[in-house]
Design an enzyme around this catalytic site. Structure first.
Site, mmCIF file in Angstrom:
data_model
loop_
_atom_site.group_PDB
_atom_site.id
_atom_site.type_symbol
_atom_site.label_atom_id
_atom_site.label_comp_id
_atom_site.label_asym_id
_atom_site.label_seq_id
_atom_site.Cartn_x
_atom_site.Cartn_y
_atom_site.Cartn_z
ATOM 1 N N LYS A 10 0.844 -1.215 0.000
ATOM 2 C CA LYS A 10 0.000 0.000 0.000
ATOM 3 C C LYS A 10 0.864 1.245 0.000
ATOM 4 O O LYS A 10 2.028 1.230 0.428
ATOM 5 C CB LYS A 10 -0.960 0.023 1.189
ATOM 6 C CG LYS A 10 -0.322 0.107 2.579
ATOM 7 C CD LYS A 10 -0.117 1.517 3.095
ATOM 8 C CE LYS A 10 0.528 1.507 4.479
ATOM 9 N NZ LYS A 10 1.278 2.648 4.874
ATOM 10 N N ASP A 137 -2.756 -1.958 10.322
ATOM 11 C CA ASP A 137 -2.975 -1.873 8.872
ATOM 12 C C ASP A 137 -3.547 -3.160 8.275
ATOM 13 O O ASP A 137 -3.855 -3.199 7.081
ATOM 14 C CB ASP A 137 -1.637 -1.605 8.144
ATOM 15 C CG ASP A 137 -1.185 -0.163 8.279
ATOM 16 O OD1 ASP A 137 -2.020 0.691 8.639
ATOM 17 O OD2 ASP A 137 0.008 0.097 8.010
HETATM 18 O O1 C5P Z 1 -0.564 -1.791 15.056
HETATM 19 P P1 C5P Z 1 0.880 -1.954 14.699
HETATM 20 O O2 C5P Z 1 1.539 -3.072 15.459
HETATM 21 O O3 C5P Z 1 1.137 -2.044 13.239
HETATM 22 O O4 C5P Z 1 1.597 -0.613 15.175
HETATM 23 C C1 C5P Z 1 2.985 -0.501 15.300
HETATM 24 C C2 C5P Z 1 3.291 0.672 16.216
HETATM 25 O O5 C5P Z 1 2.922 1.892 15.590
HETATM 26 C C3 C5P Z 1 2.521 0.677 17.522
HETATM 27 O O6 C5P Z 1 3.213 -0.031 18.519
HETATM 28 C C4 C5P Z 1 2.440 2.140 17.866
HETATM 29 O O7 C5P Z 1 3.665 2.583 18.449
HETATM 30 C C5 C5P Z 1 2.353 2.800 16.508
HETATM 31 N N1 C5P Z 1 0.972 3.109 16.098
HETATM 32 C C6 C5P Z 1 0.299 4.179 16.708
HETATM 33 N N2 C5P Z 1 -0.977 4.467 16.303
HETATM 34 C C7 C5P Z 1 -1.571 3.757 15.310
HETATM 35 C C8 C5P Z 1 -0.897 2.686 14.678
HETATM 36 C C9 C5P Z 1 0.377 2.394 15.093
HETATM 37 O O8 C5P Z 1 0.835 4.846 17.594
HETATM 38 N N3 C5P Z 1 -2.803 4.094 14.946
#
Ligand code: C5P
Length: 292
Positions: A10, A137
């Protein structure tokens, strides 16, 4: 039997951060776009219990810490189907740690495959719920296409597809930690925000000029100096005729939008002389038949 699915990358046409949440995540507003750069994900059920992941990149984890294995575990928990032994094979084509959702897309492809095999009646919402527990995502990557992603990134609204165009993606050799970049953000201090509603209007009007005009990622505002290459790739792309250029996600990959194939191909060739990872891509529409 081997079941396969493409796992599309993406790009963020926009990325806005609205606020920090009590759970440590951030509320986001992003316009996401799938492109025809895809990992190949293959799942084969097997007799032996457990999940084994193999990939053509030796440094990707092979155990339960791989996002593909996490997605499989979450699928069995959510669906109530008793866990099957699985071999998951991944051919990486999406640049790793680039802001292109490569890992999330592999997890999403595993979820789509496991639904196909074990629970074809499982509603989209439930599959996306399983995805949201694996990564912010992942729900978007399950459905793909052009979509508005809100809250943590898991609340999705399908959008009209971006009009036909060419996308040149270039990743500098550095890598950026997503949590570290989020930690740099003080929402009130962000100087600019994307015109997301203008972007939605431009998509509705199928106005590529208007879309290009509104491409923006707030992370560029807080990018530490050591990632200056991101900005030089952006200005190279603009100098090579891109209608717009922006970092995608938490970077460091940068993309440029081109109306014509010829200028996009020339830009890709010019950048290839300087950067090892350059791809010429197309947008892809929502690809899961359940989401059309
Ligand atoms: O959800 P995911 O594991 O992909 O997110 C990775 C990191 O990105 C999270 O640990 C967080 O620090 C940050 N994040 C965030 N807000 C979001 C998505 C991700 O702060 N909406």
């Amino acid at each position: 039997m081997v079941y396969t699915e493409p796992a599309y990358a993406k790009l963020n046409l926009t990325l806005d951060i609205l606020s920090k949440r009590p759970d440590g995540y951030h509320d986001l507003r992003m316009v996401m776009q799938s492109i025809d750069l895809a990992d190949e994900v293959a799942v084969s059920p097997r007799e032996e219990a457990g999940c084994r992941v193999t990939a053509d990149l030796p440094y990707l984890p092979r155990d339960g810490s791989n996002i593909a294995a996490k997605a499989a575990a979450r699928f069995f928990e959510t669906s109530g189907v008793s866990p099957a032994g699985l071999d998951i094979g991944i051919r990486k084509r999406i640049p790793v740690c680039a802001g292109m959702a490569g890992g999330s897309s592999d997890g999403a492809a595993v979820l789509r495959i496991l639904r196909r095999i074990y629970a074809p009646e499982m509603p989209d919402g439930k599959l996306e719920e399983a995805g949201a527990a694996v990564g912010s995502d992942v729900p978007y990557c399950i459905r793909g296409g052009t979509a508005l992603a809100e809250d943590r990134g898991e609340r999705l609204t399908p959008l009209p597809p971006i009009p036909p165009c060419w996308l040149v993606v270039c990743k500098p050799p550095c890598s950026i930690s997503t949590p570290e970049l989020f930690a740099q953000v003080q929402v009130k201090k962000l100087r600019c925000h994307p015109d997301t509603s203008g972007m939605l209007d431009a998509l509705k009007q199928q106005d590529l000029e208007g879309i290009a005009h509104r491409v923006y990622n707030v992370f560029e505002d807080v990018l530490p100096r050591r990632y200056a290459e991101v900005f030089s790739i952006k200005s190279d792309l603009l100098g090579l005729g891109a209608m717009a250029a922006s970092m995608t996600g938490s970077g460091p990959a940068v993309f440029g939008i081109f109306r014509e194939q010829e200028s996009a191909a020339q830009a890709a060739e010019a950048l290839s002389a300087q950067y090892p990872v350059v791809r010429l891509c197309h947008p892809v529409q929502a690809f899961s038949e359940n989401f059309l």
